[in-house]
Motif scaffolding. Sequence first.
Motif, PDB file in Angstrom:
ATOM      1  N   GLN A  74     -31.382 -15.866   4.574  1.00  0.00           N
ATOM      2  CA  GLN A  74     -31.702 -14.917   3.500  1.00  0.00           C
ATOM      3  C   GLN A  74     -30.776 -15.074   2.313  1.00  0.00           C
ATOM      4  OE1 GLN A  74     -31.317 -10.974   5.119  1.00  0.00           O
ATOM      5  NE2 GLN A  74     -32.883 -11.397   6.646  1.00  0.00           N
ATOM      6  N   SER A  75     -29.516 -15.489   2.582  1.00  0.00           N
ATOM      7  CA  SER A  75     -28.558 -15.539   1.469  1.00  0.00           C
ATOM      8  C   SER A  75     -28.354 -16.970   0.975  1.00  0.00           C
ATOM      9  CB  SER A  75     -27.239 -14.916   1.897  1.00  0.00           C
ATOM     10  OG  SER A  75     -26.631 -15.745   2.838  1.00  0.00           O
ATOM     11  N   ASP A  76     -29.314 -17.878   1.229  1.00  0.00           N
ATOM     12  CA  ASP A  76     -29.216 -19.260   0.755  1.00  0.00           C
ATOM     13  C   ASP A  76     -27.892 -19.902   1.169  1.00  0.00           C
ATOM     14  OD1 ASP A  76     -31.713 -19.113  -0.412  1.00  0.00           O
ATOM     15  OD2 ASP A  76     -30.900 -18.328  -2.291  1.00  0.00           O
ATOM     16  N   ALA A  77     -27.833 -20.281   2.437  1.00  0.00           N
ATOM     17  CA  ALA A  77     -26.593 -20.779   3.036  1.00  0.00           C
ATOM     18  C   ALA A  77     -25.930 -21.892   2.223  1.00  0.00           C
ATOM     19  CB  ALA A  77     -26.878 -21.278   4.453  1.00  0.00           C
ATOM     20  N   GLU A  78     -26.752 -22.696   1.534  1.00  0.00           N
ATOM     21  CA  GLU A  78     -26.136 -23.833   0.810  1.00  0.00           C
ATOM     22  C   GLU A  78     -25.238 -23.366  -0.339  1.00  0.00           C
ATOM     23  OE1 GLU A  78     -30.441 -23.452  -0.454  1.00  0.00           O
ATOM     24  OE2 GLU A  78     -29.326 -23.418   1.403  1.00  0.00           O
ATOM     25  N   ASP A 102     -29.151 -29.192  10.172  1.00  0.00           N
ATOM     26  CA  ASP A 102     -30.565 -29.156   9.760  1.00  0.00           C
ATOM     27  C   ASP A 102     -30.696 -28.845   8.270  1.00  0.00           C
ATOM     28  OD1 ASP A 102     -31.348 -29.729  12.288  1.00  0.00           O
ATOM     29  OD2 ASP A 102     -32.072 -27.715  12.798  1.00  0.00           O
ATOM     30  N   ALA A 103     -29.757 -28.016   7.774  1.00  0.00           N
ATOM     31  CA  ALA A 103     -29.810 -27.643   6.354  1.00  0.00           C
ATOM     32  C   ALA A 103     -29.107 -28.690   5.481  1.00  0.00           C
ATOM     33  CB  ALA A 103     -29.172 -26.267   6.161  1.00  0.00           C
ATOM     34  N   GLY A 104     -28.514 -29.710   6.120  1.00  0.00           N
ATOM     35  CA  GLY A 104     -27.824 -30.763   5.361  1.00  0.00           C
ATOM     36  C   GLY A 104     -26.500 -30.319   4.769  1.00  0.00           C
ATOM     37  N   ILE A 105     -25.874 -29.323   5.396  1.00  0.00           N
ATOM     38  CA  ILE A 105     -24.594 -28.812   4.876  1.00  0.00           C
ATOM     39  C   ILE A 105     -23.581 -28.727   6.015  1.00  0.00           C
ATOM     40  CG2 ILE A 105     -25.501 -27.527   2.893  1.00  0.00           C
ATOM     41  CD1 ILE A 105     -25.712 -25.057   4.589  1.00  0.00           C
ATOM     42  N   GLY A 106     -22.315 -28.429   5.674  1.00  0.00           N
ATOM     43  CA  GLY A 106     -21.274 -28.299   6.698  1.00  0.00           C
ATOM     44  C   GLY A 106     -20.301 -27.195   6.320  1.00  0.00           C
ATOM     45  N   LEU A 107     -19.365 -26.898   7.212  1.00  0.00           N
ATOM     46  CA  LEU A 107     -18.343 -25.891   6.923  1.00  0.00           C
ATOM     47  C   LEU A 107     -17.222 -26.524   6.095  1.00  0.00           C
ATOM     48  CD1 LEU A 107     -17.959 -24.189  10.431  1.00  0.00           C
ATOM     49  CD2 LEU A 107     -19.066 -23.221   8.404  1.00  0.00           C
ATOM     50  N   ASP A 108     -16.559 -25.700   5.272  1.00  0.00           N
ATOM     51  CA  ASP A 108     -15.390 -26.175   4.523  1.00  0.00           C
ATOM     52  C   ASP A 108     -14.098 -25.800   5.236  1.00  0.00           C
ATOM     53  OD1 ASP A 108     -16.635 -27.256   2.064  1.00  0.00           O
ATOM     54  OD2 ASP A 108     -17.442 -25.221   1.978  1.00  0.00           O
ATOM     55  N   ALA A 109     -14.084 -24.648   5.908  1.00  0.00           N
ATOM     56  CA  ALA A 109     -12.844 -24.214   6.555  1.00  0.00           C
ATOM     57  C   ALA A 109     -13.110 -23.149   7.605  1.00  0.00           C
ATOM     58  CB  ALA A 109     -11.888 -23.640   5.508  1.00  0.00           C
ATOM     59  N   VAL A 110     -12.216 -23.107   8.590  1.00  0.00           N
ATOM     60  CA  VAL A 110     -12.189 -22.033   9.579  1.00  0.00           C
ATOM     61  C   VAL A 110     -10.820 -21.372   9.436  1.00  0.00           C
ATOM     62  CG1 VAL A 110     -12.206 -21.494  12.047  1.00  0.00           C
ATOM     63  CG2 VAL A 110     -13.781 -23.204  11.129  1.00  0.00           C
ATOM     64  N   LEU A 111     -10.835 -20.129   9.008  1.00  0.00           N
ATOM     65  CA  LEU A 111      -9.583 -19.419   8.758  1.00  0.00           C
ATOM     66  C   LEU A 111      -9.257 -18.560   9.976  1.00  0.00           C
ATOM     67  CD1 LEU A 111      -7.561 -19.016   6.388  1.00  0.00           C
ATOM     68  CD2 LEU A 111      -8.927 -17.014   5.750  1.00  0.00           C
ATOM     69  N   ASP A 112      -8.116 -18.862  10.582  1.00  0.00           N
ATOM     70  CA  ASP A 112      -7.730 -18.217  11.841  1.00  0.00           C
ATOM     71  C   ASP A 112      -6.613 -17.211  11.541  1.00  0.00           C
ATOM     72  OD1 ASP A 112      -6.838 -17.748  14.477  1.00  0.00           O
ATOM     73  OD2 ASP A 112      -5.704 -19.629  14.545  1.00  0.00           O
ATOM     74  N   LEU A 113      -6.911 -15.913  11.761  1.00  0.00           N
ATOM     75  CA  LEU A 113      -5.929 -14.859  11.472  1.00  0.00           C
ATOM     76  C   LEU A 113      -5.109 -14.560  12.723  1.00  0.00           C
ATOM     77  CD1 LEU A 113      -8.048 -12.257   9.418  1.00  0.00           C
ATOM     78  CD2 LEU A 113      -6.729 -14.215   8.589  1.00  0.00           C
ATOM     79  N   GLU A 114      -3.802 -14.745  12.625  1.00  0.00           N
ATOM     80  CA  GLU A 114      -2.923 -14.516  13.780  1.00  0.00           C
ATOM     81  C   GLU A 114      -2.210 -13.173  13.654  1.00  0.00           C
ATOM     82  OE1 GLU A 114      -1.161 -18.495  15.882  1.00  0.00           O
ATOM     83  OE2 GLU A 114      -0.017 -17.583  14.283  1.00  0.00           O
ATOM     84  N   VAL A 115      -2.329 -12.368  14.702  1.00  0.00           N
ATOM     85  CA  VAL A 115      -1.667 -11.053  14.723  1.00  0.00           C
ATOM     86  C   VAL A 115      -1.218 -10.761  16.153  1.00  0.00           C
ATOM     87  CG1 VAL A 115      -1.889  -8.623  14.098  1.00  0.00           C
ATOM     88  CG2 VAL A 115      -3.453 -10.248  13.136  1.00  0.00           C
ATOM     89  N   PRO A 116       0.027 -10.294  16.351  1.00  0.00           N
ATOM     90  CA  PRO A 116       0.450  -9.943  17.715  1.00  0.00           C
ATOM     91  C   PRO A 116      -0.375  -8.784  18.273  1.00  0.00           C
ATOM     92  CG  PRO A 116       2.293  -9.813  16.151  1.00  0.00           C
ATOM     93  CD  PRO A 116       1.062 -10.053  15.349  1.00  0.00           C
ATOM     94  N   GLU A 117      -0.491  -8.761  19.603  1.00  0.00           N
ATOM     95  CA  GLU A 117      -1.379  -7.796  20.253  1.00  0.00           C
ATOM     96  C   GLU A 117      -0.978  -6.330  19.999  1.00  0.00           C
ATOM     97  OE1 GLU A 117      -3.334  -9.907  23.201  1.00  0.00           O
ATOM     98  OE2 GLU A 117      -3.159  -8.252  24.631  1.00  0.00           O
ATOM     99  N   ASP A 118       0.330  -6.041  19.933  1.00  0.00           N
ATOM    100  CA  ASP A 118       0.719  -4.633  19.729  1.00  0.00           C
ATOM    101  C   ASP A 118       0.270  -4.147  18.349  1.00  0.00           C
ATOM    102  OD1 ASP A 118       2.571  -6.301  18.541  1.00  0.00           O
ATOM    103  OD2 ASP A 118       4.297  -5.018  18.981  1.00  0.00           O
ATOM    104  N   GLU A 119       0.263  -5.026  17.356  1.00  0.00           N
ATOM    105  CA  GLU A 119      -0.196  -4.650  16.007  1.00  0.00           C
ATOM    106  C   GLU A 119      -1.713  -4.431  15.994  1.00  0.00           C
ATOM    107  OE1 GLU A 119       1.366  -3.749  13.393  1.00  0.00           O
ATOM    108  OE2 GLU A 119      -0.157  -3.925  11.805  1.00  0.00           O
ATOM    109  N   VAL A 120      -2.429  -5.279  16.716  1.00  0.00           N
ATOM    110  CA  VAL A 120      -3.879  -5.143  16.829  1.00  0.00           C
ATOM    111  C   VAL A 120      -4.225  -3.759  17.397  1.00  0.00           C
ATOM    112  CG1 VAL A 120      -5.681  -5.898  18.441  1.00  0.00           C
ATOM    113  CG2 VAL A 120      -4.546  -7.580  17.003  1.00  0.00           C
ATOM    114  N   VAL A 121      -3.507  -3.371  18.419  1.00  0.00           N
ATOM    115  CA  VAL A 121      -3.776  -2.083  19.073  1.00  0.00           C
ATOM    116  C   VAL A 121      -3.541  -0.936  18.078  1.00  0.00           C
ATOM    117  CG1 VAL A 121      -2.986  -0.538  20.919  1.00  0.00           C
ATOM    118  CG2 VAL A 121      -3.388  -2.972  21.396  1.00  0.00           C
TER     119      VAL A 121
END
Length: 217
Positions: A74-78, A102-121
């Motif tokens: 719906q949001s024109d992935a390209e 299938d759409a002829g495109i790829g990802l540019d980045a995977v952003l991984d957010l690191e946070v200790p478990e006590d902060e998450v809680v």
Amino acid sequence: MRIVLVGPPGAGKGTQAAFLAKNLSIPHISTGDLFRANISQGTELGRKAKEYTDAGLLVPDEITIGMATDRMQQSDAENGFLLDGFPRNVGQAEALDVFLTDAGIGLDAVLDLEVPEDEVVKRIAGRRLCRNNDKHLFHVDYSPPQAEGVCDVCGGELYQRADDTAEKVRVRLEEYHSKTEPIIDYYKQQGLVQTISALGAVADVTARAMEALRAGE
Ligand code: AP5
Ligand code: ZN
């Protein structure tokens, strides 16, 4: 840009996604928000998803993958997107690869957010959402609303998510470690992962994320 945001529950994915999507002029696609919208509208998909989201468990792939790829179409992935909460296991990551190829495109980045478990809680325990809009997001200590229980943006009622109890957060963290973390290795093999610390002020995390995305270009 086409970006996937990964991180444990409560890492601040939704918070960061709002700023990053605005900075980069791309749509923010959150499968968690899509499920909550379907549940509050009482759709068939929402009815099926609710038992899983309420329990803190991943919704089955046969429901999730179709919903996410429909939304991307719906949001024109390209033209770019920021995925928040999808993919969440290796099967979903493989399905996303098929969709993109299938759409002829790829990802540019995977952003991984690191946070200790006590902060998450702490972040999850204090989170409050607006009944009118999931994107109106507060925290009782870190970003409190001016009037308790009332949204600063639209005056709507603030509420706590059904899956934000201590018991459900434990389940969600287990799901994250066992099913979602393996996608980080999957994407490392594709050379796409940028890991940043999600500790500190929201604006500092956004600046760190923007820098990591530029470095990965
Ligand atoms: P989803 O909605 O994706 O939940 P989640 O991954 O558990 O992530 P959260 O929304 O809890 O946290 P967040 O990282 O977005 O943090 P936020 O920005 O809100 O998924 C919910 C459920 O849907 C799943 O359990 C599953 O059932 C289902 N589901 C979704 N996608 C699925 C998929 N692909 N496959 C199968 N099932 C799926 O921040 C948290 C709090 O911290 C807020 O109060 C915020 O104000 C505060 N905060 C944020 N950043 C900071 C900061 N830097 N300093 C201080 N406070 C901060
Ligand atoms: Zn609101």
